[in-house]
Motif scaffolding. Sequence first.
Motif, PDB file in Angstrom:
ATOM      1  N   PRO A  34      35.412  28.549  73.757  1.00 33.06           N
ATOM      2  CA  PRO A  34      34.166  28.276  73.718  1.00 33.06           C
ATOM      3  C   PRO A  34      33.791  26.694  73.151  1.00 33.06           C
ATOM      4  O   PRO A  34      34.727  26.111  72.404  1.00 33.06           O
ATOM      5  CB  PRO A  34      33.581  29.055  72.763  1.00 33.06           C
ATOM      6  CG  PRO A  34      34.997  29.637  71.839  1.00 33.06           C
ATOM      7  CD  PRO A  34      36.089  29.340  72.628  1.00 33.06           C
ATOM      8  N   PRO A  35      32.784  26.043  73.736  1.00 33.51           N
ATOM      9  CA  PRO A  35      32.726  24.718  73.468  1.00 33.51           C
ATOM     10  C   PRO A  35      32.769  24.419  71.734  1.00 33.51           C
ATOM     11  O   PRO A  35      32.998  23.485  71.505  1.00 33.51           O
ATOM     12  CB  PRO A  35      31.253  24.495  73.906  1.00 33.51           C
ATOM     13  CG  PRO A  35      30.870  25.552  74.740  1.00 33.51           C
ATOM     14  CD  PRO A  35      31.811  26.840  74.522  1.00 33.51           C
TER      15      PRO A  35
ATOM     16  N   TYR B  76      38.248  21.476  66.366  1.00 30.89           N
ATOM     17  CA  TYR B  76      39.463  20.617  66.483  1.00 30.89           C
ATOM     18  C   TYR B  76      39.049  19.296  65.952  1.00 30.89           C
ATOM     19  O   TYR B  76      39.907  18.738  65.073  1.00 30.89           O
ATOM     20  CB  TYR B  76      39.973  20.489  67.930  1.00 30.89           C
ATOM     21  CG  TYR B  76      40.594  21.773  68.532  1.00 30.89           C
ATOM     22  CD1 TYR B  76      41.683  22.256  67.821  1.00 30.89           C
ATOM     23  CD2 TYR B  76      40.317  22.059  69.806  1.00 30.89           C
ATOM     24  CE1 TYR B  76      42.323  23.415  68.314  1.00 30.89           C
ATOM     25  CE2 TYR B  76      41.125  23.389  70.321  1.00 30.89           C
ATOM     26  CZ  TYR B  76      42.096  23.684  69.621  1.00 30.89           C
ATOM     27  OH  TYR B  76      42.628  24.883  70.252  1.00 30.89           O
ATOM     28  N   ALA B  77      37.825  18.872  66.477  1.00 32.61           N
ATOM     29  CA  ALA B  77      37.527  17.539  66.073  1.00 32.61           C
ATOM     30  C   ALA B  77      37.545  17.297  64.548  1.00 32.61           C
ATOM     31  O   ALA B  77      37.820  16.401  63.876  1.00 32.61           O
ATOM     32  CB  ALA B  77      36.290  17.138  66.816  1.00 32.61           C
TER      33      ALA B  77
ATOM     34  N   LEU C  76      36.535  15.844  71.381  1.00 30.09           N
ATOM     35  CA  LEU C  76      35.271  15.529  71.750  1.00 30.09           C
ATOM     36  C   LEU C  76      35.141  15.264  73.142  1.00 30.09           C
ATOM     37  O   LEU C  76      34.021  15.772  73.967  1.00 30.09           O
ATOM     38  CB  LEU C  76      34.778  14.271  71.029  1.00 30.09           C
ATOM     39  CG  LEU C  76      34.591  14.557  69.492  1.00 30.09           C
ATOM     40  CD1 LEU C  76      34.093  13.385  68.698  1.00 30.09           C
ATOM     41  CD2 LEU C  76      33.532  15.585  69.095  1.00 30.09           C
ATOM     42  N   ALA C  77      36.010  14.620  74.023  1.00 31.12           N
ATOM     43  CA  ALA C  77      36.130  14.381  75.538  1.00 31.12           C
ATOM     44  C   ALA C  77      36.290  15.860  76.099  1.00 31.12           C
ATOM     45  O   ALA C  77      35.638  16.140  76.966  1.00 31.12           O
ATOM     46  CB  ALA C  77      37.186  13.578  75.874  1.00 31.12           C
ATOM     47  N   MET C  78      37.179  16.934  75.367  1.00 34.81           N
ATOM     48  CA  MET C  78      37.136  17.964  75.986  1.00 34.81           C
ATOM     49  C   MET C  78      35.939  18.930  75.947  1.00 34.81           C
ATOM     50  O   MET C  78      35.981  19.942  76.725  1.00 34.81           O
ATOM     51  CB  MET C  78      38.481  18.793  75.436  1.00 34.81           C
ATOM     52  CG  MET C  78      39.715  18.077  75.858  1.00 34.81           C
ATOM     53  SD  MET C  78      40.104  18.141  77.532  1.00 34.81           S
ATOM     54  CE  MET C  78      40.509  19.624  77.754  1.00 34.81           C
ATOM     55  N   SER C  79      35.368  18.710  74.948  1.00 35.45           N
ATOM     56  CA  SER C  79      34.055  19.486  74.832  1.00 35.45           C
ATOM     57  C   SER C  79      32.997  19.412  75.911  1.00 35.45           C
ATOM     58  O   SER C  79      32.300  20.385  76.119  1.00 35.45           O
ATOM     59  CB  SER C  79      33.297  19.225  73.410  1.00 35.45           C
ATOM     60  OG  SER C  79      32.947  18.300  73.390  1.00 35.45           O
TER      61      SER C  79
END
Length: 180
Positions: free
Chosen positions: A60-61, A67-68, A103-106
């Motif tokens: 999920p987002p 992770y961040a 953050l890029a993967m979100s």
Amino acid sequence: MHGPASPGWLLVALCAVSGAYCLLRMRSPVEEQRRTAGGEALMGFGMAAMAVPAAVFTPPPWAWHGYAVVFGAAALHALWSGRAGARHPHHLVGTAAMVYMSLAMSGPPGGHGASGVPLVTGVLLAYFTGYVLVSGVRLVPVAAGGAGAGAGVAWGDRPELARVCRLSMGIAMVAMLLTL
């Protein structure tokens, strides 16, 4: 990751094995091994979790933001440790790269647009490519020590295995950055 499944599983395996070896290094009687091994284990397992192919499991987002936060805390720890005299700037760069990738993967796949590789991704790719090349060169003299060079040394204290572990995670970081 937003890439194909087969390389994703290879990255998962590589990073998980590296993380497991770093956990083994945490039991070492050598203080320097223990000091760096915890952060490297976090990086290995975190990279393994992030590399699971999206076709198999799409978190999920909010997980990417989690992770961040985790890697942001690890970056602060690396920064604080650097202030206290432990000199490991690579840990700071690695954790910052993990925050950036989280953050890029979100965002949506290919969310960087048609403008090419973003500046931060390019800088991180250059850094980790250089790191991999330098680490590989540093590994050569250790490997040339002969078959008996590591005899009698515990698995968690073998400097060449720690270097291989770091080199593997550096290669995985380059692969992950390429898929952003």
